[in-house]
Each structure stands twice: as structure tokens, then as C-alpha cells.
Design a protein around this motif. Structure first.
Motif, PDB file in Angstrom:
ATOM      1  N   MET A   1       0.845  -1.200   0.000  1.00  0.00           N
ATOM      2  CA  MET A   1       0.000   0.000   0.000  1.00  0.00           C
ATOM      3  C   MET A   1       0.876   1.244   0.000  1.00  0.00           C
ATOM      4  N   ASP A   2       0.575   2.174  -0.902  1.00  0.00           N
ATOM      5  CA  ASP A   2       1.269   3.455  -0.936  1.00  0.00           C
ATOM      6  C   ASP A   2       0.614   4.370   0.081  1.00  0.00           C
ATOM      7  N   ILE A   3       1.223   4.490   1.261  1.00  0.00           N
ATOM      8  CA  ILE A   3       0.590   5.205   2.368  1.00  0.00           C
ATOM      9  C   ILE A   3       0.377   6.676   2.044  1.00  0.00           C
ATOM     10  N   THR A   4       1.316   7.283   1.303  1.00  0.00           N
ATOM     11  CA  THR A   4       1.176   8.701   0.940  1.00  0.00           C
ATOM     12  C   THR A   4      -0.051   8.915   0.062  1.00  0.00           C
ATOM     13  N   LYS A   5      -0.234   8.026  -0.907  1.00  0.00           N
ATOM     14  CA  LYS A   5      -1.387   8.128  -1.807  1.00  0.00           C
ATOM     15  C   LYS A   5      -2.691   7.934  -1.036  1.00  0.00           C
ATOM     16  N   GLU A   6      -2.713   6.951  -0.131  1.00  0.00           N
ATOM     17  CA  GLU A   6      -3.929   6.678   0.641  1.00  0.00           C
ATOM     18  C   GLU A   6      -4.288   7.841   1.548  1.00  0.00           C
ATOM     19  N   ILE A   7      -3.294   8.482   2.123  1.00  0.00           N
ATOM     20  CA  ILE A   7      -3.530   9.650   2.984  1.00  0.00           C
ATOM     21  C   ILE A   7      -4.173  10.768   2.175  1.00  0.00           C
ATOM     22  N   GLU A   8      -3.684  10.983   0.959  1.00  0.00           N
ATOM     23  CA  GLU A   8      -4.245  12.039   0.109  1.00  0.00           C
ATOM     24  C   GLU A   8      -5.699  11.742  -0.237  1.00  0.00           C
ATOM     25  N   ILE A   9      -6.011  10.479  -0.493  1.00  0.00           N
ATOM     26  CA  ILE A   9      -7.395  10.104  -0.811  1.00  0.00           C
ATOM     27  C   ILE A   9      -8.306  10.403   0.375  1.00  0.00           C
ATOM     28  N   LEU A  10      -7.869  10.018   1.580  1.00  0.00           N
ATOM     29  CA  LEU A  10      -8.686  10.259   2.771  1.00  0.00           C
ATOM     30  C   LEU A  10      -8.848  11.751   3.043  1.00  0.00           C
ATOM     31  N   LYS A  11      -7.796  12.526   2.784  1.00  0.00           N
ATOM     32  CA  LYS A  11      -7.896  13.982   2.972  1.00  0.00           C
ATOM     33  C   LYS A  11      -8.965  14.570   2.052  1.00  0.00           C
ATOM     34  N   LYS A  12      -8.936  14.131   0.787  1.00  0.00           N
ATOM     35  CA  LYS A  12      -9.916  14.640  -0.177  1.00  0.00           C
ATOM     36  C   LYS A  12     -11.330  14.226   0.214  1.00  0.00           C
ATOM     37  N   MET A  13     -11.495  12.996   0.708  1.00  0.00           N
ATOM     38  CA  MET A  13     -12.809  12.548   1.163  1.00  0.00           C
ATOM     39  C   MET A  13     -13.298  13.390   2.327  1.00  0.00           C
ATOM     40  N   LYS A  14     -12.403  13.693   3.242  1.00  0.00           N
ATOM     41  CA  LYS A  14     -12.779  14.511   4.401  1.00  0.00           C
ATOM     42  C   LYS A  14     -13.151  15.932   3.957  1.00  0.00           C
ATOM     43  N   ASP A  15     -12.356  16.502   3.061  1.00  0.00           N
ATOM     44  CA  ASP A  15     -12.613  17.874   2.599  1.00  0.00           C
ATOM     45  C   ASP A  15     -13.913  17.981   1.816  1.00  0.00           C
ATOM     46  N   SER A  16     -14.313  16.885   1.169  1.00  0.00           N
ATOM     47  CA  SER A  16     -15.552  16.906   0.374  1.00  0.00           C
ATOM     48  C   SER A  16     -16.765  16.457   1.189  1.00  0.00           C
ATOM     49  N   ASN A  17     -16.600  16.343   2.497  1.00  0.00           N
ATOM     50  CA  ASN A  17     -17.697  15.974   3.413  1.00  0.00           C
ATOM     51  C   ASN A  17     -18.310  14.612   3.079  1.00  0.00           C
ATOM     52  N   SER A  18     -17.445  13.642   2.744  1.00  0.00           N
ATOM     53  CA  SER A  18     -17.927  12.297   2.422  1.00  0.00           C
ATOM     54  C   SER A  18     -18.387  11.536   3.661  1.00  0.00           C
ATOM     55  N   PHE A  19     -17.942  11.959   4.837  1.00  0.00           N
ATOM     56  CA  PHE A  19     -18.255  11.249   6.075  1.00  0.00           C
ATOM     57  C   PHE A  19     -19.488  11.877   6.732  1.00  0.00           C
ATOM     58  N   VAL A  20     -20.521  11.061   6.943  1.00  0.00           N
ATOM     59  CA  VAL A  20     -21.786  11.542   7.505  1.00  0.00           C
ATOM     60  C   VAL A  20     -21.759  11.449   9.029  1.00  0.00           C
ATOM     61  N   ASN A  21     -22.360  12.481   9.684  1.00  0.00           N
ATOM     62  CA  ASN A  21     -22.372  12.524  11.155  1.00  0.00           C
ATOM     63  C   ASN A  21     -20.968  12.325  11.726  1.00  0.00           C
ATOM     64  N   TYR A  22     -20.043  13.006  11.139  1.00  0.00           N
ATOM     65  CA  TYR A  22     -18.627  12.924  11.516  1.00  0.00           C
ATOM     66  C   TYR A  22     -18.373  13.882  12.680  1.00  0.00           C
ATOM     67  N   ILE A  23     -17.711  13.382  13.718  1.00  0.00           N
ATOM     68  CA  ILE A  23     -17.390  14.243  14.866  1.00  0.00           C
ATOM     69  C   ILE A  23     -16.178  15.098  14.498  1.00  0.00           C
ATOM     70  N   GLU A  24     -16.406  16.392  14.325  1.00  0.00           N
ATOM     71  CA  GLU A  24     -15.342  17.313  13.906  1.00  0.00           C
ATOM     72  C   GLU A  24     -14.422  17.680  15.063  1.00  0.00           C
ATOM     73  N   HIS A  25     -14.974  17.756  16.252  1.00  0.00           N
ATOM     74  CA  HIS A  25     -14.161  18.052  17.434  1.00  0.00           C
ATOM     75  C   HIS A  25     -14.916  17.612  18.687  1.00  0.00           C
ATOM     76  N   ILE A  26     -14.192  17.490  19.742  1.00  0.00           N
ATOM     77  CA  ILE A  26     -14.809  17.262  21.052  1.00  0.00           C
ATOM     78  C   ILE A  26     -14.052  18.123  22.056  1.00  0.00           C
ATOM     79  N   ARG A  27     -14.787  18.774  22.924  1.00  0.00           N
ATOM     80  CA  ARG A  27     -14.121  19.624  23.923  1.00  0.00           C
ATOM     81  C   ARG A  27     -14.655  19.312  25.315  1.00  0.00           C
ATOM     82  N   TYR A  28     -13.804  19.598  26.274  1.00  0.00           N
ATOM     83  CA  TYR A  28     -14.061  19.184  27.646  1.00  0.00           C
ATOM     84  C   TYR A  28     -13.935  20.396  28.580  1.00  0.00           C
TER      85      TYR A  28
END
Length: 588
Positions: A1-28
């Protein structure tokens, strides 16, 4: 697995809001022993909590379990007479998490409420102004499935009974072993018949879970084994409810009683992730437990693959430098203790810097390059010096004495211990223009270990022996086949060559050799050099003869190598460009 390539794919998915009900942050605002108003951001869908033992990682992971609708932190953190939960004066333990809705960050507050019948109830509450929340609107908790796996406590039924449950002897059963022998008959019956067995009207087991072919393949890949079938059974035959696993390979069938704890934990993990719904929240507490380095790398590959495929948000608490190596800085959250004894969380840390928090020796993080002789090491060290400190600090160059054939055999161990190691052979070891890529071959060319071994011999021009479980003389062919595949894949991705046949060819220079001879005030320097060239079959012999003339010995040949290498570097010829490009290639 090309880890650099996979990281870029996940970044693009995150930036395009592909993840539903995604926890963006948690604070205490106030929570356990965290610094007041601690905040964790989740800028990357695969997040790592890193820090020493007792640093608050597990309790923070558990709070995330309690974030979605119908989940409660009270399942993991509750008050007792010995360990009562302390509140913060007029402030309750609480946490606030944010998620996106129509590109707007919405926040939900959950806090601990001391009810009469449930002192550890956590409920969603109205927004609170002092927590800097928007009080105009109250949002409902996100609806999201959660899988929380603590690998330190994921005990099989056998381990739970053997090591943790009390046992009372009687006239027929005098030991735990007797008990297991007796009731394992019922366990075998449940496995074989997939039926529900009752004692005195009480059901003692559930239906067998049979892993699919896809699940079995992933388990086999991660653990480096070759399973034919894997069954999981929840039961209480051994007094308390737990799970048992039955493994079948070509050679043997066995239960979790004879398997490693890492083996059973991975099976549970694979099954849960394969069967979880899309957009689930996956929380893993120390998944590296009882896994060797190669298995950890392959586990991370699986998690990245599933993160993309099912749009999972995965958060991992870990002590493993292997899991975080190469991951983006914003995916690594470092937990440390401040001077007041509270837990401080840093949201972004380069993985190399995170190693220091784990007290890992720096050489372990360096990318290791192995060469077959001392001159090759000298040349690479000098090239790295020329390329600058930032590049040099990434690499650790070693040479292994014994020659190329010895190094090719040692690769079988390197794959297991340091699978990202780079091996650079002398140019004379290059047998083909391209390495063998088994992914391009027909299935009937790689069906057996014998076929794979023949490919290895073609690639290396030597016979490689693989150490396997059981009888090494022909036995355990399935395991040998996996090892052979791993060997060929390693060779394809991790093995390179120097540009010329031997390193001496790279740095030998007649003009510089003549200067060296002239420094001796030798009037016949040109004739001496001509004799060296005429009487030597290769550059290695030229260096030996020149060393004998200059130093009256070959023992100081290393000094000669260094002088010639420094002179060669100044020319920046095509061989230097080749090695510079090679370094940049393996660096990235």
C-alpha cells in the motif's frame, strides 16, 4: 500500500464531506483529569491518541463512545464507594462535540446527571452560554453506530476461565483442566451442529458466526497465515459468557486455547468492522497488543481500506510507533502530563516528534537502508551529507557482512522485523530489468509454493530457505507459500541497485589516482597508474594495488575510499544523480 497516496485520498474525502455525522471536534470544559477547556480536533478520519500509560487516552476514547444517540459513557465510567466520581465545584463532568450540518458546525452537550436510580446517567443537555455554545438552538445527538474494542480486555472464554474465574473442585472435577475437558464436548457440539444447547432450560450459547471468505482472507493477510475457515461462538459453557474461536487451516484445526491473544483479537476486530454499518465510529484501544510489527502494518492498511470503503471514523489509542509512522501530523494527538498533574493534549504532532513522547529511540524511526559492503555505506553516507541534514536525519545506513547471497537470505527475517527496510545491492546483482511482480502473473503461475520458489530463484539467483511452524522439511506448505509471496513483494517494492557493477566503479578516477601518486613525488606516476590499470581485473583490485603503493598496506584502504568519494561528489556526474534520485524515491 502506498501510504502517501492513501492519505491524500482520505484527505480529499474529508474535505468533500464524504463522512456523515462525523465528529469534527470534542471539547471538555470539565472532564476527569483533563486540563479545563481541552479540545481535540478530528481533521483526519483516522486519528491516533499517543502517550504514556495513565495519560488519559482510554478515558477520552470512552467519552467518544458516549457521544452518539443511545450510547452512554456510564457503561465504562461509573462511581463506586472506593472510586467516587468527583465533580468540579459548581460544574459537572461534561463534554461537547461538534458535527457538520449543512456546512455549519453544530454542538451537542452531554453531562453527567446524578439520578436516584442511576448516578452515572449521561444525558444531552441544553446549550450552556458559559461553555461558549450557541444558545439559540439545541441540536439532537448524532445517530451513529459505535464499535469500541479494548484489546487488553478482549479475553476469550478459555482465557477468562483459566486465568480469572474462581473454581470449586468436586469428586469428579478436580482441576480447571478437568472442567474444560468436560464442557469442551458441549462446545464442540455447538460448533459442529450450530445448535442452541440448554442446561436446565437455560440457553448456553448463541448461533455460530462463520466468517466470510473475504473476512478469512483479511485475517490471513494481517496475521501472515492461511486459514480455510474461522468460526466464532458466544457461550457460557465455561461458567461465564465469553467467546471461543475455531480456526481451520490446511494443516490443523484448533481453538483459541492454542492461539495467540493477538490472533483472536484480530478475528473479532475484522468481523466487527466487516459487519458494521457505513459511517460508524470505530474506537480501538491498543490494537497492537500481541501483534508483531508486520501484522501491525497490515492492520493499519486494513483500517485505511475500510475507512475509505465504508466512510468510517476511526480513533485509536496506541503506544505503537509502527501504527503512527508516516501518518499526517493532524491525525496524531499527543497526551502528556502538565506541571499541575493534569493531562494536556496537543492536537498536531509530526510522527517523529511523537516518538519522543513514547520514549522511543530515534534510530527506530529512521528509514533503514541496508547495503552489502562497507564502500557502499561510505558512498551513501557522503551522498546524504551532500543532500543536507534534513534528508540525512531520515536514514540509517547499515552494511551486513557476508555478501549478497547472505543478505538475500536475511531478507526473510528483515520482512518480519523491519518490513519497510530498503536494500540496495551492488549493480552486479541485478538479474532482470524489472523485478518480478506477481500481481501481473496468471493464477496458474503462482498456485504452489514450488512455483513461487522458482520465481524467487530466478529473481535472486540463489535458493532461499523459509522457517515455518512445524516441519521445515517440506511441511507447512501453505505458510511457506505466504512467506514466498511476501518475499517477492518485498523485493518488488524495497530492493534497489547501485548504478554500476561494484561501488568501486562509481568512485574510481584515473586523474585523482594520478594526483595521489604524484603526491608521493613518484617520477614514474603515469607508468605506475598504467600498470595498475593493466594488471587489475576490476576497480576493486585497482584500489587494493593503489593502497599498497601509497600506504604499503591494504588495511588503510577505507581512507582511500573516503578521499575518492569526496572527489567524486564534486563532479556530480550521472551516477551521483542516479543515487540522489534513488534517495528521494525511497524517502517519499
Amino acid at each position: 500500500m502506498d501510504i502517501t497516496k492513501e492519505i491524500e485520498i482520505l484527505k480529499k474525502m474529508k474535505d468533500s464531506n464524504s463522512f456523515v455525522n462525523y465528529i469534527e471536534h470534542i471539547r471538555y470544559p470539565y472532564f476527569r483529569n483533563l486540563e479545563v477547556n481541552t479540545m481535540i480536533t478530528f481533521d483526519f478520519p483516522l486519528t491516533f491518541f499517543v502517550g504514556k500509560n495513565g495519560g488519559g487516552k482510554s478515558s477520552t476514547l470512552q467519552s467518544l463512545y458516549g457521544a452518539p444517540k443511545n450510547y452512554s459513557l456510564g457503561e465504562y465510567w461509573f462511581t463506586t464507594e472506593i472510586d467516587p466520581i468527583q465533580e468540579f465545584a459548581d460544574n459537572r463532568n461534561c463534554f461537547i462535540y461538534g458535527f457538520k450540518s449543512n456546512n455549519i458546525i453544530c454542538e451537542v452537550l452531554k453531562q453527567r446527571i446524578n439520578r436516584e436510580k442511576n448516578p452515572d446517567y449521561w444525558e444531552p443537555s441544553r446549550p450552556v452560554k458559559k461553555y461558549e455554545m450557541d444558545t439559540e438552538k439545541r441540536y439532537s445527538p448524532i445517530e451513529k453506530s459505535v464499535e469500541y474494542i479494548d484489546f487488553r480486555s478482549e479475553l476469550s472464554a478459555f482465557d477468562k476461565f483459566m486465568y480469572f474465574l474462581n473454581f470449586s473442585k468436586n469428586s469428579q472435577i478436580k482441576s480447571k483442566q478437568d472442567y474444560l475437558r468436560k464442557y469442551s464436548k458441549k462446545l464442540k457440539q455447538a460448533f459442529n451442529t450450530n445448535s442452541i444447547i440448554k442446561f436446565r432450560g437455560v440457553e448456553k450459547n448463541k448461533k455460530v458466526i462463520k466468517l466470510t471468505e473475504a473476512e478469512i482472507q483479511k485475517v490471513s493477510y494481517i496475521l501472515g497465515k492461511n486459514y480455510i475457515s474461522i468460526d466464532i461462538l458466544e457461550h457460557s459453557f465455561f461458567k461465564e459468557w465469553g467467546f471461543s474461536v475455531r480456526f481451520t487451516s490446511n494443516e490443523i484445526s484448533y481453538s483459541e486455547a492454542f492461539a495467540g491473544s493477538g490472533e483472536t483479537a484480530i478475528i473479532v476486530l475484522i468481523n466487527k468492522i466487516f459487519n458494521c454499518t457505513e459511517n460508524s465510529l470505530i474506537l480501538l484501544d491498543e490494537p497492537e497488543t500481541s501483534l508483531h510489527s508486520g501484522a501491525q502494518i497490515r492492520l493499519r492498511e486494513f483500517l485505511i481500506e475500510q475507512c475509505k470503503k465504508k466512510k468510517l471514523q476511526i480513533i485509536i489509542s496506541t503506544h505503537s510507533p509502527i501504527l503512527i509512522k508516516g501518518m499526517p501530523a493532524n491525525s496524531i494527538k499527543v497526551f502528556s502530563l502538565n506541571k499541575f498533574g493534569q493531562f494536556h493534549i496537543e492536537n498536531e504532532r509530526d510522527y517523529k516528534e511523537a516518538f519522543y513522547e513514547l520514549e522511543i529511540e530515534t534510530d527506530i524511526q529512521k528509514k533503514q537502508i541496508i547495503v552489502e559492503d562497507k564502500l557502499a555505506k561510505i558512498i551513501l553516507d557522503k551522498v546524504l551529507n551532500k543532500l543536507g541534514k534534513d534528508t540525512k536525519e531520515i536514514f540509517n545506513i547499515k552494511y551486513l557482512p557476508g555478501g549478497s547471497d547472505s543478505l538475500k537470505q536475511k531478507i526473510t527475517t528483515i520482512i518480519e522485523v523491519h518490513p519497510d527496510t530498503i536494500v540496495i545491492f551492488d549493480g552486479d546483482q541485478k538479474q532482470e530489468d524489472r523485478h518480478i511482480d506477481i500481481s501481473t502473473l496468471a493464477q496458474n503461475q503462482i498456485e504452489s509454493y514450488e512455483q513461487l520458489n522458482s520465481l524467487i530463484e530466478k529473481q535472486t539467483k540463489c535458493k532461499i530457505k523459509f522457517s515455518v511452524d512445524g516441519n521445515n522439511d517440506g511441511g507447512n506448505s501453505a505458510q511457506k507459500k505466504i512467506l514466498a509471496i511476501n518475499y517477492l513483494n518485498f523485493y518488488l517494492k524495497n530492493v534497489f541497485y547501485f548504478p554500476l557493477k561494484i561501488p568501486e566503479d562509481i568512485i574510481w578516477d584515473n586523474e585523482f589516482a594520478l594526483n595521489k601518486l604524484n603526491d608521493l613525488s613518484n617520477e614514474d606516476a603515469e607508468k605506475v597508474l598504467a600498470d595498475i590499470n593493466d594488471q587489475s581485473k576490476d576497480s576493486k583490485e585497482k584500489f587494493l594495488k593503489l593502497s599498497s603503493i601509497i600506504y604499503n598496506s591494504t588495511e588503510q584502504i577505507e581512507s582511500l575510499y573516503i578521499d575518492f568519494t569526496i572527489y567524486w561528489l564534486k563532479k556530480e556526474d550521472e551516477n551521483y544523480i542516479y543515487l540522489k534520485d534513488l534517495i528521494n524515491q525511497v524517502k517519499n
